[in-house]
Design a protein around this motif. Structure first.
Motif, PDB file in Angstrom:
ATOM      1  N   SER A 270       0.847  -1.196   0.000  1.00 33.53           N
ATOM      2  CA  SER A 270       0.000   0.000   0.000  1.00 33.53           C
ATOM      3  C   SER A 270       0.880   1.243   0.000  1.00 33.53           C
ATOM      4  O   SER A 270       1.071   1.905   1.018  1.00 33.53           O
ATOM      5  N   ALA A 271       1.438   1.567  -1.168  1.00 31.30           N
ATOM      6  CA  ALA A 271       2.324   2.725  -1.273  1.00 31.30           C
ATOM      7  C   ALA A 271       2.536   3.068  -2.730  1.00 31.30           C
ATOM      8  O   ALA A 271       2.244   2.269  -3.625  1.00 31.30           O
ATOM      9  N   CYS A 272       3.066   4.273  -2.954  1.00 28.61           N
ATOM     10  CA  CYS A 272       3.431   4.683  -4.296  1.00 28.61           C
ATOM     11  C   CYS A 272       4.388   3.666  -4.909  1.00 28.61           C
ATOM     12  O   CYS A 272       5.271   3.124  -4.229  1.00 28.61           O
ATOM     13  N   ALA A 273       4.226   3.399  -6.196  1.00 25.62           N
ATOM     14  CA  ALA A 273       5.035   2.375  -6.858  1.00 25.62           C
ATOM     15  C   ALA A 273       6.529   2.634  -6.717  1.00 25.62           C
ATOM     16  O   ALA A 273       7.322   1.693  -6.572  1.00 25.62           O
ATOM     17  N   SER A 274       6.936   3.903  -6.730  1.00 23.13           N
ATOM     18  CA  SER A 274       8.362   4.231  -6.647  1.00 23.13           C
ATOM     19  C   SER A 274       8.990   3.773  -5.336  1.00 23.13           C
ATOM     20  O   SER A 274      10.209   3.586  -5.261  1.00 23.13           O
ATOM     21  N   HIS A 326       3.385   8.542  -0.430  1.00 20.52           N
ATOM     22  CA  HIS A 326       4.211   8.938  -1.568  1.00 20.52           C
ATOM     23  C   HIS A 326       5.601   9.397  -1.123  1.00 20.52           C
ATOM     24  O   HIS A 326       6.298  10.078  -1.864  1.00 20.52           O
ATOM     25  N   SER A 327       6.008   9.001   0.071  1.00 18.91           N
ATOM     26  CA  SER A 327       7.299   9.386   0.625  1.00 18.91           C
ATOM     27  C   SER A 327       8.170   8.154   0.841  1.00 18.91           C
ATOM     28  O   SER A 327       7.849   7.297   1.676  1.00 18.91           O
ATOM     29  N   ILE A 328       9.264   8.051   0.095  1.00 17.04           N
ATOM     30  CA  ILE A 328      10.177   6.925   0.304  1.00 17.04           C
ATOM     31  C   ILE A 328      10.786   6.975   1.704  1.00 17.04           C
ATOM     32  O   ILE A 328      10.852   5.935   2.379  1.00 17.04           O
ATOM     33  N   PRO A 329      11.241   8.142   2.200  1.00 21.65           N
ATOM     34  CA  PRO A 329      11.782   8.143   3.565  1.00 21.65           C
ATOM     35  C   PRO A 329      10.783   7.635   4.602  1.00 21.65           C
ATOM     36  O   PRO A 329      11.155   6.882   5.509  1.00 21.65           O
ATOM     37  N   TYR A 330       9.519   8.024   4.466  1.00 20.02           N
ATOM     38  CA  TYR A 330       8.534   7.594   5.458  1.00 20.02           C
ATOM     39  C   TYR A 330       8.279   6.096   5.384  1.00 20.02           C
ATOM     40  O   TYR A 330       8.273   5.407   6.412  1.00 20.02           O
ATOM     41  N   VAL A 331       8.042   5.560   4.196  1.00 20.69           N
ATOM     42  CA  VAL A 331       7.697   4.135   4.130  1.00 20.69           C
ATOM     43  C   VAL A 331       8.880   3.269   4.541  1.00 20.69           C
ATOM     44  O   VAL A 331       8.692   2.203   5.149  1.00 20.69           O
TER      45      VAL A 331
END
Length: 462
Positions: A270-274, A326-331
Motif C-alpha cells: 500500500s504505497a506509491c510504486a516508486s 508517496h514518501s520513500i523516507p517515510y515508508v
C-alpha cells in the motif's frame, strides 16, 4: 465540422472493438484488474475521504442509478463513479503503468467509472470486460503518446472512461466521438494535486475524472455535440495540455495482439510504486536488524525518478496520509519499525510516531545510476538497495529488483486471490471471488453490487 485525427482514431477503435476480438489473456487481465481494484476499494472504504464522498452521494439518491459499492445505497451513475473511483484509489493499492518515455499513471482509475455505467445499463460481463479493455487501451495509448507537463494523469482516465461508458451505452460512431470530445475539452486537471503536502484530493482527483468521463458519455447519449477538433484545434488539447509535443498515438491493440490491459503491474504493498522496491528491500533485512532503536543511519538507493519525485521536499516530512504513502523516507522508516507496509502504517498514530520520525530523520535517499538505467530501458526493472548502519557496528544491506525478482508480481490467480482475500478479510462472502473470475458468464453485472455490501462499514453520517 473539421476532422480531428486523434478523436477519429479513438472513436473508430471504440466503435469496432468487440468481445470476440479479445484474446483469452486480455480477458483474464481485465478480470484480474477488476478484482484487484475491488480489493483496493474495500481496503480504502473507511478512509475519511471515502466517507465524505459517500456522505455526499447519500444526499442524492437515485433508485435507477448505480450503486455506491460496499453499501446498499444508489446514486446517479456519474456520482457513483466519483465515489467508487475515489474509494478504490484511496489505499494506494491499485495498479500502475510505466514504460520508458511514457507518462506514469494508474489505468485502473478507469474501472469503477466504467463499472458504474455497466451496472446502470445492465450490461453483461462480456460487455463490461470489453469496455474495460477499451478504457485501458485509450488511457495507455494516450500515456505512451505524450507527457502532461503541469497536468495530472487523471486526464487520461477521464477520456478513457468516456470511451468505455459510451460503448456500454451502445452509442453510435458519431456519439462515441462526441463523448470523447466532451471529456477532452471541459476536463483538464492540474498536477498541483500531486505537489507539496498531498491532500485528500489525491484520491478524489481520480474520482472526478471518472465522474466527468461518465457525464460526457451521458451528455452524448442525449444528443449533446462536442466542440470541434478537441485534440487538434488551435486551442485544443494538443496545443495547451500536451503543449505541442511530437504527438503520435501508437497502434491500438487487436487482431490477436497484446492488449494494453495486460501491460500494467499489480501492487503488493500500500504505497506509491516508486517506493515499493525499497519496502521489499527492508522486508528482507528486518529480522536481521532486530531492535529499531539501534538504527543510526539509513541510505536508500533508488532510480533518479524515484529520488526526484518521492525522496525530497515534502517527502522528507510528510504531514498527511496522502503525502506519507508517496514518501520513500517515510515508508522505509515505517517498514524498519514494523516490518512491512499496509494501510495501517498511514493512520494518525503512525504518522505521529516518534520512533518512525527518528528513523526518517536519519534516512538519506540517493540515486543509483545503475538503477536509473534499469528503470529507463525495456523491460523495465524497479530496483532499490537499503543500507542500515546500527549502533552496535553492524551494517545490514537489503536489495530488491532485477534477476527475476522485480516489482511486477506474477499476474496469476493465486497472487491476486491472496491479495484480495487479505484486503476484504471477512467483510464480504468468500464465494464472490470465484464468481468474479467467471465474469464473462454474467448476464447482468447489476447482480454484483448487492454481493459487495460490507458487513461492517463507516457510515456517511454528518
Amino acid at each position: 465540422m473539421s476532422s480531428d485525427h486523434v478523436q477519429d482514431r479513438l472513436a473508430d477503435y471504440a466503435d469496432e472493438i468487440e468481445y470476440p476480438k479479445l484474446p483469452a489473456a486480455a480477458v483474464h487481465a481485465a478480470k484480474a484488474r477488476f478484482i484487484d481494484t475491488l480489493g483496493a476499494l474495500i481496503a480504502g472504504f473507511d478512509g475519511r475521504t471515502c466517507v465524505l464522498a459517500r456522505r455526499l452521494a447519500s444526499r442524492m439518491p437515485q433508485a435507477d442509478g448505480a450503486s455506491v459499492l460496499g453499501t446498499p445505497g444508489r446514486t446517479t451513475a456519474d456520482l457513483a463513479a466519483f465515489v467508487n473511483t475515489t474509494t478504490s484509489r484511496y489505499a494506494e493499492l491499485n495498479d500502475e503503468y510505466h514504460s520508458p518515455g511514457s507518462s506514469h499513471g494508474h489505468p485502473s482509475d478507469t474501472l469503477m467509472g466504467v463499472f458504474a455505467v455497466a451496472e446502470y445499463a445492465h450490461s453483461s460481463g462480456r460487455e463490461f470486460i470489453t469496455a474495460a479493455a477499451l478504457a485501458y487501451e485509450v488511457y495507455i495509448g494516450l500515456a505512451d503518446a505524450t507527457k502532461l507537463p503541469g497536468f495530472d494523469s487523471a486526464n487520461f482516465a477521464c477520456i478513457a472512461v468516456a470511451a468505455g461508458a459510451a460503448k456500454l451505452l451502445r452509442l453510435g460512431r458519431a456519439e462515441l466521438a462526441d463523448a470523447i470530445g466532451l471529456a477532452v475539452v471541459p476536463n483538464n486537471a492540474l498536477d498541483q494535486t500531486r505537489a507539496g503536502q498531498l491532500s485528500m484530493w489525491k484520491a478524489a482527483a481520480a474520482g472526478q475524472a471518472g465522474r466527468a468521463g461518465v457525464f460526457a458519455a451521458l451528455l452524448a447519449r442525449e444528443g449533446m455535440h462536442a466542440p470541434s477538433e478537441p485534440f487538434t484545434g488551435e486551442r485544443g488539447w494538443l496545443e495547451y495540455v500536451a503543449r505541442n509535443q511530437a504527438f503520435e498515438l501508437p497502434p491500438l491493440s487487436g487482431n490477436g495482439e497484446s492488449f494494453a490491459v495486460q501491460r500494467t503491474f499489480l501492487k503488493q504493498r500500500s504505497a506509491c510504486a516508486s517506493s515499493i522496491p525499497a519496502i521489499f528491500a527492508v522486508e528482507r533485512i528486518f529480522a536481521e536488524i532486530g531492535d529499531p532503536s539501534l538504527i543510526q543511519h539509513v541510505t536508500v538507493e533508488v532510480n533518479r525518478h524515484a529520488k526526484q519525485r518521492r525522496g525530497g521536499g515534502p517527502a522528507r516530512n510528510p504531514q498527511t496520509r496522502e503525502a506519507a504513502d508517496h514518501s520513500i523516507p517515510y515508508v522505509v522508516a515505517a517498514a524498519l519499525r514494523d516490518g512491512t507496509i499496509t494501510p495501517r502504517q498511514f493512520d494518525d498514530a503512525h504518522l505521529a510516531d516518534q520512533e518512525i520520525r527518528a528513523i526518517l530523520s536519519r534516512t538519506d535517499i540517493v540515486e543509483n545510476p545503475e538503477f536509473t538505467a534499469a528503470f529507463e530501458r525495456v523491460p523495465v526493472s524497479h530496483r532499490a538497495r537499503v543500507t542500515v548502519e546500527l549502533a552496535d557496528g553492524r551494517v545490514v544491506v537489503g536489495e530488491s529488483g532485477g534477476g527475476g525478482d522485480d516489482l511486477t508480481p506474477a499476474d496469476d490467480i493465486a497472487t491476486i486471490n491472496a491479495k484480495f482475500t487479505m484486503l476484504v478479510a471477512d467483510r464480504i462472502d468468500a464465494e464472490l471471488l470465484e464468481f468474479l473470475w467467471q465474469l464473462e458468464q454474467c448476464d447482468d453485472v447489476a447482480s454484483i453490487p448487492p454481493r459487495l455490501v460490507l458487513r461492517s462499514a463507516a457510515t456517511p453520517s454528518s
